[in-house]
Design an enzyme around this catalytic site. Structure first.
Site, PDB file in Angstrom:
ATOM      1  N   LYS A 164      33.327  33.523  29.005  1.00  0.00           N
ATOM      2  CA  LYS A 164      33.795  34.067  30.097  1.00  0.00           C
ATOM      3  C   LYS A 164      33.406  35.499  30.040  1.00  0.00           C
ATOM      4  O   LYS A 164      33.651  36.331  28.957  1.00  0.00           O
ATOM      5  CB  LYS A 164      35.474  33.955  29.862  1.00  0.00           C
ATOM      6  CG  LYS A 164      35.982  32.602  29.969  1.00  0.00           C
ATOM      7  CD  LYS A 164      35.664  32.005  31.411  1.00  0.00           C
ATOM      8  CE  LYS A 164      36.188  30.611  31.597  1.00  0.00           C
ATOM      9  NZ  LYS A 164      35.838  30.031  32.844  1.00  0.00           N
ATOM     10  N   ASP A 193      30.406  33.343  32.789  1.00  0.00           N
ATOM     11  CA  ASP A 193      31.164  32.748  33.997  1.00  0.00           C
ATOM     12  C   ASP A 193      32.216  34.012  34.236  1.00  0.00           C
ATOM     13  O   ASP A 193      33.083  34.328  33.148  1.00  0.00           O
ATOM     14  CB  ASP A 193      32.109  31.550  33.765  1.00  0.00           C
ATOM     15  CG  ASP A 193      32.848  31.153  34.761  1.00  0.00           C
ATOM     16  OD1 ASP A 193      32.920  31.857  35.849  1.00  0.00           O
ATOM     17  OD2 ASP A 193      33.734  30.087  34.962  1.00  0.00           O
ATOM     18  N   GLU A 218      27.603  32.029  36.542  1.00  0.00           N
ATOM     19  CA  GLU A 218      28.679  31.284  37.262  1.00  0.00           C
ATOM     20  C   GLU A 218      29.813  32.020  37.968  1.00  0.00           C
ATOM     21  O   GLU A 218      30.277  32.979  37.417  1.00  0.00           O
ATOM     22  CB  GLU A 218      29.296  30.186  36.241  1.00  0.00           C
ATOM     23  CG  GLU A 218      30.279  29.246  37.228  1.00  0.00           C
ATOM     24  CD  GLU A 218      30.764  28.208  36.430  1.00  0.00           C
ATOM     25  OE1 GLU A 218      30.056  27.431  35.630  1.00  0.00           O
ATOM     26  OE2 GLU A 218      31.990  27.875  36.306  1.00  0.00           O
ATOM     27  N   ASP A 241      31.138  28.187  41.634  1.00  0.00           N
ATOM     28  CA  ASP A 241      32.528  27.543  41.255  1.00  0.00           C
ATOM     29  C   ASP A 241      33.473  27.756  42.154  1.00  0.00           C
ATOM     30  O   ASP A 241      33.904  26.817  43.301  1.00  0.00           O
ATOM     31  CB  ASP A 241      32.755  27.683  39.695  1.00  0.00           C
ATOM     32  CG  ASP A 241      34.010  27.090  39.258  1.00  0.00           C
ATOM     33  OD1 ASP A 241      34.685  26.316  40.026  1.00  0.00           O
ATOM     34  OD2 ASP A 241      34.428  27.279  38.026  1.00  0.00           O
ATOM     35  N   LYS A 265      35.109  21.222  40.721  1.00  0.00           N
ATOM     36  CA  LYS A 265      36.650  20.899  40.369  1.00  0.00           C
ATOM     37  C   LYS A 265      37.485  19.976  41.182  1.00  0.00           C
ATOM     38  O   LYS A 265      37.622  20.045  42.425  1.00  0.00           O
ATOM     39  CB  LYS A 265      37.479  22.264  40.375  1.00  0.00           C
ATOM     40  CG  LYS A 265      36.967  23.527  39.640  1.00  0.00           C
ATOM     41  CD  LYS A 265      37.203  23.478  38.254  1.00  0.00           C
ATOM     42  CE  LYS A 265      37.027  24.723  37.560  1.00  0.00           C
ATOM     43  NZ  LYS A 265      35.693  24.921  37.278  1.00  0.00           N
ATOM     44  N   TRP A 320      34.027  19.869  31.451  1.00  0.00           N
ATOM     45  CA  TRP A 320      35.176  20.707  30.784  1.00  0.00           C
ATOM     46  C   TRP A 320      36.578  20.001  30.884  1.00  0.00           C
ATOM     47  O   TRP A 320      37.007  19.662  32.164  1.00  0.00           O
ATOM     48  CB  TRP A 320      35.193  22.258  31.342  1.00  0.00           C
ATOM     49  CG  TRP A 320      36.275  23.129  30.601  1.00  0.00           C
ATOM     50  CD1 TRP A 320      35.936  23.871  29.805  1.00  0.00           C
ATOM     51  CD2 TRP A 320      37.584  23.384  30.880  1.00  0.00           C
ATOM     52  NE1 TRP A 320      37.023  24.451  29.077  1.00  0.00           N
ATOM     53  CE2 TRP A 320      38.022  24.124  29.990  1.00  0.00           C
ATOM     54  CE3 TRP A 320      38.332  22.801  31.991  1.00  0.00           C
ATOM     55  CZ2 TRP A 320      39.455  24.716  30.004  1.00  0.00           C
ATOM     56  CZ3 TRP A 320      39.798  22.933  32.002  1.00  0.00           C
ATOM     57  CH2 TRP A 320      40.249  23.893  31.138  1.00  0.00           C
TER      58      TRP A 320
HETATM   59 MG   LIG Z   1      33.723  28.345  36.330  1.00  0.00          MG
END
Ligand SMILES: [Mg+2]
Length: 368
Positions: A164, A193, A218, A241, A265, A320
């Site tokens: 992150k 990301d 990302e 994403d 997602k 994930w």
């Molecule tokens: Mg992501």
């Protein structure tokens, strides 16, 4: 296979090793919503939707429950034999709110699979593997801490790590990426990301400063326009994403060559059917993707693994699940776990879970 009851439950999922830190800030606990779909044959199918707090996406936990209170009565008496027909019924009841509809859609697939003695993956085209590769997301932190954790996760068996970034000076993110690269070596896939947290100029600066590293970026920026603005000057593959909000956006992005892959997602897309369609769009476009959700317990995790196991291995970028950050399971025996960098596909019918509703207390709403 008619639906005779739908019960909604609220449940708190604490972040066990919290907080989970993204560019937008820390997350300490998650409010998840569970749906239990009862059929006339006695089968109960489970679905779940768990927005990652109220600012990660245009979705929030209470919004999911209010939407479900509208949607659930519309499904009483319908059959789970056709999840697409249920989807149409939900769309005729409420526009949008895919993240709420997904809980009912997943619950219907679970109930259908259990009724037929088939795993959900079999309803989605069949399994190509019995375990899928997991990836681990490392929170925004001090560069040395991120590098230490990255090395530990690789020791555990992870071959793909997401770092992150964002929400702090760019130089610190650049240093963190360098430290992690040194710590894990070139064989581990690294994804940076930013969860929409960078301007196009900062995304370009980050990418160019790390141009020698085999990285993927990302969702560095917030909007499609910003991604398109940054894209020509990036030195790395670009994954979408948060902006991949539906199949139409994905088709458009793939057709324009805007991205090299997707973070998909489950609940944002609207459930397992849309995820399978997204899988096939990526296949046709030659793009890789993940199968994830924003957060959630065993039900969301099982659904992600069921669809991921139907994806060609060369196309699947990893899965994930929130389990490493959550204490306990809804199903102590069959709960979904990442072990040695992989997640086993549950073996039982439907999602493969055996859930006792007692653990969630009284339902917050019940439709019979
Ligand atoms: Mg992501």
């Amino acid at each position: 296979m008619k639906i005779t009851s739908i019960h909604l439950f609220q449940h708190d999922l604490p972040v066990a090793d919290g907080p989970y830190v993204m560019s937008s800030g820390p997350v300490w606990a998650l409010d998840t919503t569970l749906v239990a779909i009862g059929l006339e044959n006695g089968v109960v199918g489970w679905g779940e939707t768990c927005p990652l707090g109220p600012t990660y996406a245009p979705a929030h936990a209470k919004g999911a429950r209010v939407a479900l209170e509208l949607l659930a009565p519309a499904l009483i008496g319908a059959s789970v034999r056709s999840p697409r027909a249920l989807q149409r019924r939900m769309d005729a009841t409420l526009a949008g709110h895919a993240y709420a509809k997904a809980a009912l859609e997943v619950g219907a697939y679970d109930a259908l699979g259990q009724s037929l003695g088939l795993r959900v993956v079999d309803l989605l085209g069949g399994a190509v593997c019995e375990a899928v590769p997991a990836y681990f997301a490392i929170s925004v932190g001090a560069p040395d801490d991120m590098a230490r954790e990255a090395a530990e996760r690789v020791q555990e068996g992870y071959q793909r790590l997401q770092l992150k970034v964002g929400g702090r000076p760019l130089e610190v993110d650049i240093e963190a990426a360098h430290r992690v690269q040194e710590a894990v070596g070139p064989s581990v896939r690294l994804v940076l990301d930013a969860n929409r947290g960078l301007t196009p100029a900062d995304a370009v600066q980050l990418s160019q400063a790390l141009r020698d590293g085999a990285l993927t970026l990302e969702q560095p920026c917030c909007t499609l326009r910003e991604l398109a603005q940054a894209r020509p000057r990036l030195c790395h593959p670009l994954y979408m994403d948060e902006s991949a909000v539906d199949l139409a956006t994905m088709v458009s992005a793939a057709g324009q060559g805007l991205v090299d892959g997707f973070g998909l997602k489950l609940t944002r897309m609207g459930g397992l059917g849309p995820m399978a369609a997204a899988r096939d769009i990526c296949r046709a476009a030659g793009l890789r993707h993940t199968c994830d959700d924003s957060w959630g317990g065993d039900i969301v995790a099982a659904a992600c693994v069921q669809v991921a196991a139907s994806v060609a291995p060369e196309q699947l970028d990893g899965v994930w699940i929130a389990q490493p950050h959550i204490e306990g399971h809804y199903d102590a025996e069959n709960g979904v776990r990442a072990e040695e960098g992989h997640i086993k596909l549950p073996s039982g019918p439907g999602l493969g879970l055996n859930i006792d509703p007692e653990q969630f207390g009284a339902p917050v709403a019940a439709y019979d």
